[in-house]
Scaffold this active site. Sequence first.
Site: not given
Ligand code: CS2
Ligand code: MG
Length: 402
Positions: A160, A212
Site C-alpha cells: 500500500y 497512508h
Molecule cells: C507517500 C507518497 O511518500 C509518502 O509519504 O504518501 O508516496 C504518496 O503516496 C505519493 O507521493 C502520492 O503521489
Molecule cells: Mg505519505
Amino acid sequence: MRITGARVIVTAPGGLNFLTLRIDTDEGIYGLGDASLFGREMAVKACLEDHILPSLIGLDPARIEDTWQMLYRGVYWRRGPINMTCIAAVDMALWDIKGKALNTPVWNLLGGRCREGVMGYGHASGRSAAETLENAHAAIESGYRAVRIQSRVPGIEDMYGVPRSAPGRDSIGSPWTEPGWSSAKYLASTPGLLEEARRQLGDDIHLLHDSHHRLTPIEAGWLGKALEGVRMFWLEDATPAENQASFRLIRQHTTTPLAVGEVFNTVYDALALITEQLIDYIRTSAGHAGGITGLRKIAAVAEPHNVRLGCHGAIDLSPITVAAAAHVGISTHNFAVVEAQQHFTESHEVIPHAWTFADGYLQPGDAPGLGVDIDEAEAARYPYVHRYAPYARLEDGTLWNY
Ligand code: CS2
Ligand code: MG
C-alpha cells in the site's frame, strides 16, 4: 527586469511525470519551478498555460509576494491542489530568478543558515517484515539517520501507498485497483513490525511510519497507543484529515507524534490541527502548497504552536521541489525533516541540481537561486506517461482511501 515568457516542460524520467515551469526575463535570467502533481499533471499544465502564464508577461519578477497574492487572492477560486501547485511553480521560479539576479542562493535571501544540514529520511519497504528490515539496515548503512518503515501487510497481496509497476497491473493508461485492504490485518501486524525495527536498529535511529489515510480515527488512536513503546519519530496520515477534529480523538488516546499534510495545499487546510497542537509535523511541500512563499507562511503559523515542518518528498515530486525544501529547510527554525526518497538516476540527469544528500543530511549548495536546471534534450527522451494512482478497495469491495 520584466517577465517576457513562460512555458511548461513535460518529462517522465523513470516513468514518473515531472512538469517544470520555466519563466524567462528581458535580462536573460530564467527561473524554474516544479509543477508536478501525480495523476493530475495535465490539469496543472492546462491551468498554467491557459489561465496563469499569460497574466505574468510584463510583470516585475522581483515582486514575489505581490505575484503570490495576485495568483491567490486575485483568483476567485482559491486553494485546491491544482491551483496551489500552479502558484508553487511560479513562486519557485521567481525565487530562483531573484537569487540569480542577486548572485546568491535562495536560502541566503530567506535569512541564512540556521542549521548545518537538513535531516532527510529514507524509505525501507518490503513484501515481508524481514525484507523491509533488511532494507532498513541498508538505508542506515547508506547514511540515513531516519527511516520510514513500510511493509506489505501479511494476507494482503499488494503493497500500500507506494507506486507499483507490476507487469499487467501497472497504473499506465487506466486506474488499477489495489484490492483486499484490511485494517484489521494491518493493525495485527504493524506494531510487531515496528517493535522489531526498534529492536534491530537501536534507539538512535528515527523510525517513521505512514498509515497512508487507511485508518479510522479510533483505529489510529489504538495504533498510536500500541506504538508508544517504540518511541516513533512520527505516525503519518493516520486517518484522512479533511475533518481536522478527528485528530482531537486520536490525541486523546496517544502520545505518539503525528504527521499529516502532504495532500494539503494551504495553511487553512491545517489551521485547527496546528493551532490546537493536534499534530507535531506538517507535511506540506513547496511543490503543492504554494511554493517557498506558501511553505514559509505555514511555517510561521506552526512555529508558536510547536509544530514543525516535515516536508513531503516522494519521488513523484521533482528534484526542484527537493531543492526548495533544502533552501527552506536550512533557513527555517521549525523545520525538522524532509522526505528524501532516492530519485531515479535519469531524474538527476534531466534536472541537474546543486543540492546534495549525504550522511543523512540534505545540503542546498551555494549556487545562485535554487541551484537547479533542466536539460531539455534529456527531458525529451522521456515522454509523458498517462498514469494513475491506484484505487484501494476493502475485502468486500468497498472503495477505500488510497
Ligand atoms: C507517500 C507518497 O511518500 C509518502 O509519504 O504518501 O508516496 C504518496 O503516496 C505519493 O507521493 C502520492 O503521489
Ligand atoms: Mg505519505
